[in-house]
Design a protein around this motif. Structure first.
Motif, PDB file in Angstrom:
ATOM      1  N   SER A 179       8.692 -30.505  19.199  1.00 27.38           N
ATOM      2  CA  SER A 179       7.787 -31.207  18.279  1.00 27.38           C
ATOM      3  C   SER A 179       7.033 -32.366  18.926  1.00 27.38           C
ATOM      4  O   SER A 179       6.177 -32.987  18.281  1.00 27.38           O
ATOM      5  CB  SER A 179       8.588 -31.741  17.087  1.00 27.38           C
ATOM      6  OG  SER A 179       9.543 -32.699  17.536  1.00 27.38           O
ATOM      7  N   ASP A 195       3.082 -32.382  18.796  1.00 26.40           N
ATOM      8  CA  ASP A 195       2.583 -32.535  17.425  1.00 26.40           C
ATOM      9  C   ASP A 195       2.845 -33.929  16.871  1.00 26.40           C
ATOM     10  O   ASP A 195       2.046 -34.442  16.081  1.00 26.40           O
ATOM     11  CB  ASP A 195       3.186 -31.472  16.502  1.00 26.40           C
ATOM     12  CG  ASP A 195       2.572 -30.097  16.713  1.00 26.40           C
ATOM     13  OD1 ASP A 195       1.538 -29.997  17.416  1.00 26.40           O
ATOM     14  OD2 ASP A 195       3.115 -29.118  16.174  1.00 26.40           O
ATOM     15  N   GLU A 196       3.919 -34.564  17.283  1.00 26.05           N
ATOM     16  CA  GLU A 196       4.174 -35.941  16.851  1.00 26.05           C
ATOM     17  C   GLU A 196       3.102 -36.881  17.398  1.00 26.05           C
ATOM     18  O   GLU A 196       2.652 -37.799  16.693  1.00 26.05           O
ATOM     19  CB  GLU A 196       5.557 -36.398  17.317  1.00 26.05           C
ATOM     20  CG  GLU A 196       6.698 -35.721  16.592  1.00 26.05           C
ATOM     21  CD  GLU A 196       8.047 -36.074  17.182  1.00 26.05           C
ATOM     22  OE1 GLU A 196       8.286 -37.282  17.420  1.00 26.05           O
ATOM     23  OE2 GLU A 196       8.851 -35.156  17.403  1.00 26.05           O
ATOM     24  N   THR A 214      -0.146 -36.218  15.441  1.00 25.06           N
ATOM     25  CA  THR A 214      -0.053 -36.812  14.100  1.00 25.06           C
ATOM     26  C   THR A 214      -0.316 -38.306  14.139  1.00 25.06           C
ATOM     27  O   THR A 214      -1.091 -38.837  13.334  1.00 25.06           O
ATOM     28  CB  THR A 214       1.336 -36.525  13.489  1.00 25.06           C
ATOM     29  OG1 THR A 214       1.507 -35.102  13.383  1.00 25.06           O
ATOM     30  CG2 THR A 214       1.487 -37.169  12.121  1.00 25.06           C
ATOM     31  N   SER A 223      -0.495 -26.107  20.374  1.00 28.45           N
ATOM     32  CA  SER A 223      -0.010 -25.843  19.018  1.00 28.45           C
ATOM     33  C   SER A 223      -1.187 -25.729  18.045  1.00 28.45           C
ATOM     34  O   SER A 223      -2.308 -26.160  18.350  1.00 28.45           O
ATOM     35  CB  SER A 223       0.904 -26.983  18.555  1.00 28.45           C
ATOM     36  OG  SER A 223       0.153 -28.175  18.367  1.00 28.45           O
ATOM     37  N   MET A 231      -1.525 -27.428  15.393  1.00 30.99           N
ATOM     38  CA  MET A 231      -1.907 -28.788  15.017  1.00 30.99           C
ATOM     39  C   MET A 231      -2.830 -29.414  16.060  1.00 30.99           C
ATOM     40  O   MET A 231      -3.840 -30.023  15.717  1.00 30.99           O
ATOM     41  CB  MET A 231      -0.667 -29.660  14.822  1.00 30.99           C
ATOM     42  CG  MET A 231      -0.988 -31.074  14.365  1.00 30.99           C
ATOM     43  SD  MET A 231       0.476 -32.085  14.118  1.00 30.99           S
ATOM     44  CE  MET A 231       1.108 -31.356  12.617  1.00 30.99           C
ATOM     45  N   LEU A 232      -2.493 -29.251  17.327  1.00 33.19           N
ATOM     46  CA  LEU A 232      -3.336 -29.794  18.391  1.00 33.19           C
ATOM     47  C   LEU A 232      -4.693 -29.102  18.390  1.00 33.19           C
ATOM     48  O   LEU A 232      -5.734 -29.761  18.491  1.00 33.19           O
ATOM     49  CB  LEU A 232      -2.653 -29.663  19.754  1.00 33.19           C
ATOM     50  CG  LEU A 232      -3.465 -30.121  20.972  1.00 33.19           C
ATOM     51  CD1 LEU A 232      -3.967 -31.552  20.825  1.00 33.19           C
ATOM     52  CD2 LEU A 232      -2.630 -29.954  22.245  1.00 33.19           C
TER      53      LEU A 232
END
Length: 181
Positions: free
Chosen positions: A53, A56-57, A60, A97, A99-100
């Motif tokens: 993770s 993604d952290e 975020t 990812s 998200m990225l």
């Protein structure tokens, strides 16, 4: 709103430049990866970059900080951007990812950052810290990945050469203080 990215190899002096810019009254946004690492290490996790993770952290926190800073000042300087997070994922051998990828798409389509990126060149050494456990030789590889990543997204790299803080600050200020084109 003009948002500039300050990037470069680990240990190049970005944080020192950023602190000086803050003292001059510029809006600055600290590096997210360092904050993610520090938070995890404070909770007893020695190497948070090894967990799935991690990327993604960072994404975020970068997004959160960028959105929170959106209303402050006419010029902002960000210590790294999601393009740097892409470079980090590449360096760590991680896939991009969802998200990225979504954040890279958002910053590109919305033109979040200025097309000129302030690229702080290495100082010829890299001091290890709790969060930065990379040799100088490894930092040079990471530097090249950053250059390639920004160029792949069409950014213009503005070299901030190695030198004393005063000259580097002057080089950065000369770019960010110019009127918007």
């Amino acid at each position: 709103m003009r948002r500039y990215v300050l990037t470069g190899t680990p240990g190049a002096g970005k944080t020192s430049i950023l602190r000086c810019l803050a003292e001059l009254g510029y809006g600055v946004v600290e590096e997210a990866a360092t904050a993610v690492i520090a938070r995890a290490q404070a909770q007893g996790e020695d190497e948070p970059w090894t967990r799935a993770s991690f990327i993604d952290e960072i994404v975020t926190l970068q997004r959160q900080r960028q959105l929170e800073a959106a209303t402050t000042g006419s010029v902002q300087v960000f210590d790294r951007s999601p393009v740097c997070t892409l470079a980090l994922a590449t360096y760590l051998g991680r896939p991009v990812s969802r998200m990225l990828a979504a954040e890279l798409e958002r910053i590109t389509s919305e033109g979040i950052y200025e097309r000129q990126v302030l690229f702080v060149r290495n100082l010829g050494f890299c001091e290890p810290t709790t969060a930065r456990r990379i040799s100088f030789e490894e930092s040079l590889v990471f530097e090249r990945i950053h250059e390639q990543s920004y160029r792949a997204f069409g950014y213009e790299l503005i070299d901030i050469p190695a030198g004393d803080l005063e000259h580097r600050l002057a080089a950065v200020s000369s770019v960010i203080s110019l009127p918007a084109a």
